[in-house]
Write a protein that holds these residues in place. Sequence first.
Motif, PDB file in Angstrom:
ATOM      1  N   TYR A   8       0.827  -1.201   0.000  1.00 23.70           N
ATOM      2  CA  TYR A   8       0.000   0.000   0.000  1.00 23.70           C
ATOM      3  C   TYR A   8       0.869   1.262   0.000  1.00 23.70           C
ATOM      4  O   TYR A   8       0.511   2.267  -0.636  1.00 23.70           O
ATOM      5  CB  TYR A   8      -0.934   0.003   1.222  1.00 23.70           C
ATOM      6  CG  TYR A   8      -2.263  -0.651   0.940  1.00 23.70           C
ATOM      7  CD1 TYR A   8      -3.362   0.113   0.522  1.00 23.70           C
ATOM      8  CD2 TYR A   8      -2.433  -2.019   1.072  1.00 23.70           C
ATOM      9  CE1 TYR A   8      -4.590  -0.467   0.266  1.00 23.70           C
ATOM     10  CE2 TYR A   8      -3.644  -2.625   0.818  1.00 23.70           C
ATOM     11  CZ  TYR A   8      -4.721  -1.851   0.406  1.00 23.70           C
ATOM     12  OH  TYR A   8      -5.937  -2.439   0.135  1.00 23.70           O
TER      13      TYR A   8
ATOM     14  N   LYS B 119     -12.665   3.610  -1.209  1.00 20.75           N
ATOM     15  CA  LYS B 119     -11.799   2.488  -1.534  1.00 20.75           C
ATOM     16  C   LYS B 119     -10.875   2.845  -2.692  1.00 20.75           C
ATOM     17  O   LYS B 119     -11.303   3.414  -3.689  1.00 20.75           O
ATOM     18  CB  LYS B 119     -12.633   1.252  -1.897  1.00 20.75           C
ATOM     19  CG  LYS B 119     -13.448   0.709  -0.725  1.00 20.75           C
ATOM     20  CD  LYS B 119     -14.199  -0.557  -1.117  1.00 20.75           C
ATOM     21  CE  LYS B 119     -14.966  -1.105   0.091  1.00 20.75           C
ATOM     22  NZ  LYS B 119     -15.700  -2.355  -0.250  1.00 20.75           N
ATOM     23  N   SER B 120      -9.628   2.489  -2.521  1.00 21.00           N
ATOM     24  CA  SER B 120      -8.652   2.754  -3.568  1.00 21.00           C
ATOM     25  C   SER B 120      -8.706   1.661  -4.628  1.00 21.00           C
ATOM     26  O   SER B 120      -9.386   0.642  -4.470  1.00 21.00           O
ATOM     27  CB  SER B 120      -7.242   2.809  -2.967  1.00 21.00           C
ATOM     28  OG  SER B 120      -6.854   1.515  -2.513  1.00 21.00           O
TER      29      SER B 120
ATOM     30  N   ASP C 211      -7.574  -1.517  -3.103  1.00 16.18           N
ATOM     31  CA  ASP C 211      -8.634  -2.144  -2.308  1.00 16.18           C
ATOM     32  C   ASP C 211      -9.584  -2.936  -3.199  1.00 16.18           C
ATOM     33  O   ASP C 211      -9.913  -4.088  -2.914  1.00 16.18           O
ATOM     34  CB  ASP C 211      -9.439  -1.078  -1.554  1.00 16.18           C
ATOM     35  CG  ASP C 211      -8.629  -0.419  -0.448  1.00 16.18           C
ATOM     36  OD1 ASP C 211      -7.818  -1.121   0.177  1.00 16.18           O
ATOM     37  OD2 ASP C 211      -8.813   0.787  -0.229  1.00 16.18           O
TER      38      ASP C 211
ATOM     39  N   GLU D  83     -10.185  -7.049  -3.219  1.00 14.47           N
ATOM     40  CA  GLU D  83     -11.496  -7.560  -2.806  1.00 14.47           C
ATOM     41  C   GLU D  83     -12.208  -8.299  -3.940  1.00 14.47           C
ATOM     42  O   GLU D  83     -13.129  -9.081  -3.684  1.00 14.47           O
ATOM     43  CB  GLU D  83     -12.370  -6.407  -2.316  1.00 14.47           C
ATOM     44  CG  GLU D  83     -11.871  -5.782  -1.015  1.00 14.47           C
ATOM     45  CD  GLU D  83     -12.682  -4.576  -0.606  1.00 14.47           C
ATOM     46  OE1 GLU D  83     -13.694  -4.281  -1.298  1.00 14.47           O
ATOM     47  OE2 GLU D  83     -12.327  -3.922   0.386  1.00 14.47           O
TER      48      GLU D  83
END
Length: 628
Positions: free
Chosen positions: A464, A519-520, A523, A527
């Motif tokens: 990240y 949310k990036s 992310d 997911e």
Amino acid sequence: MSRHSEDQGEYSTTERSKRVTSLVHEDEEDISTSSKRSRKHTSIVWSEFEKFTDGDGMSKAKCKWCEVTYMASHGTKNLLRHLNTCPNREVNVDGSVVQFDQGVFRDMLARAIIKHNYTYSFVEHEATRELFSYLNPNVKHISRNTARSDVLKVYEKEKGILKSKLLSLSSRICLTSDLWTSITTDHYMTVTAHYIDDDWELQSKVLCFSYVPPPYSGVILLEKLLSLLREWGIERKIFSITLDNASYNDSMIDIWRNTPSEGLKVIDGSLHNIREAVKYVRATQGRRVKFAECILQSCLKTSKKVRQDVATRWNSTYLMLEGALFFECAFSHLKLIDCNFVTCPSSEDWVRGKKIALLLKPFYDISTLFSGVRYPTANLYFYGVWQIQLRLIQARDTEDEAISSMARAMLKKFEKYWKCYSVVLSFAVILDPRYKLHFLEFCYSKLDMDDHVEFVRGIREKLYTLFDEYVTSMSRDDRSTSSTSRGNISVEGIDENIGDDIDEYDAFESEHFGSQSTKSQLDLYLEENRLDRKKFPDLNVLDYWKTHSHRYPELSLMARDILSIPITTVASESAFSIGGRILNKYRSSLSPESVEAELCTRNWLFGVLPEEDLDEESLIIDFQDYLH
């Protein structure tokens, strides 16, 4: 020349008459003025005829195509007619003469020298010049020095083209570098650039194969590397450097080559009988026939071959074991019918051989993967290294003391490198949509790591952090581009495009308070459901990120850079192999400039050309050939 020959020269067929007539009209002036004072020849025939005076003082002309001779004192009608009937004259479909371009010829000749490793003196050989003259009588032969100069011109031209490509890349560049000792004991440093181009194709280009005079200290080599990067203008585009001779970053290629060999010395006695059994059945024609009959009686139908190994090369030992283990029944049958076969392996030898083969297989698979011409992306590396680590741990804990001792010796050295490269390799496998973080959790749990959950969490945090740098960099570039493209004109501090202020609202909110979605891209990617690895066993990860680059613009750029990282210096070794063929015992006096020009240009134009390994082939016997 005889009158009969002149009559033949003046003869023309009906089919060519129209073409001849047009040429004749163009040269009527030559005919009418042939008796006048001599002047410069202007007729088109003189580009294809050579005029000379014979021993009797007669003016004659010889065709450059077929060398037929004509009288040349009464105009050029007969010469023009001959051009339409000359059997050797090359004519295009539209009737125009094929033009020979000396420049194109020399350029093609230089590229042939580069591709096939011809010597420069090749162009001066008598038979070579006769061949060129036969193909085109207008060719101008060149010397070896001219050939060398032409090779350098091709090198400079292709270097300029590659430099422009590298400077225009939107991706980062990864490097590998190593030193090589030539047949003349001179040292050469090679630097290879690895990158993913704008079409998402993984590229590998040799940037230099440069002579390095002694001494060979780290400081001198570093300065040479930095100088090279400045010369190419890519010092700010480098993403990673893989070095084979750095104490802090030893190459994995040395691990694959040396570590297993050290371990094999421990169990050399266990391999002895299997190795000797293979040597025995290969030794004579009679033994080969007898062993082939044993294979037939054992009902073994396969394409596998019996292969002798090179004891100092562990991958060769694995291939020997793989073949011999399959023919275990045939070897046992041979023992029953051949009293001289005293080195037949025992049951214990075969069991131990199977364990050794199982241990060596991941080493063989991963070295085969990374020794290919098309170098793989970094995501493929993690699984192979993890398999090696897992096999060594399993072998260390086995009850067979010989196998356990070998594994402990190998594992001690291997674990040192695992700590160094596990993070970047973990990044790469996370960016493979078939695995992501789930695969890391699974793999590290299998390695008896008490803190594997925390370790994976730490890798995630580092990923990240790296991603945030890409987002920041992209945002900075976008703001710079936007500011430049607007080109607003300010008058006494007041923006004339004042009505557009509200258009900056979206960008302002995104920069300071985040977008509407919390949310990036990273992310969302993590997911998202993983791809089924069984449905996509040969997934091209670059194609995946190319296809999804519109969904994950910043994340795809980060993936492109990470996946291009070369883990080994296999590219350098490929360059050394080519260098050994260029700078061999027959060309040992080549200058360093010529060596670099030939090797680099060959790589840029033709890539890595496959070469047959005759020594390897000589170790293999297909006993099916002896069953007929």
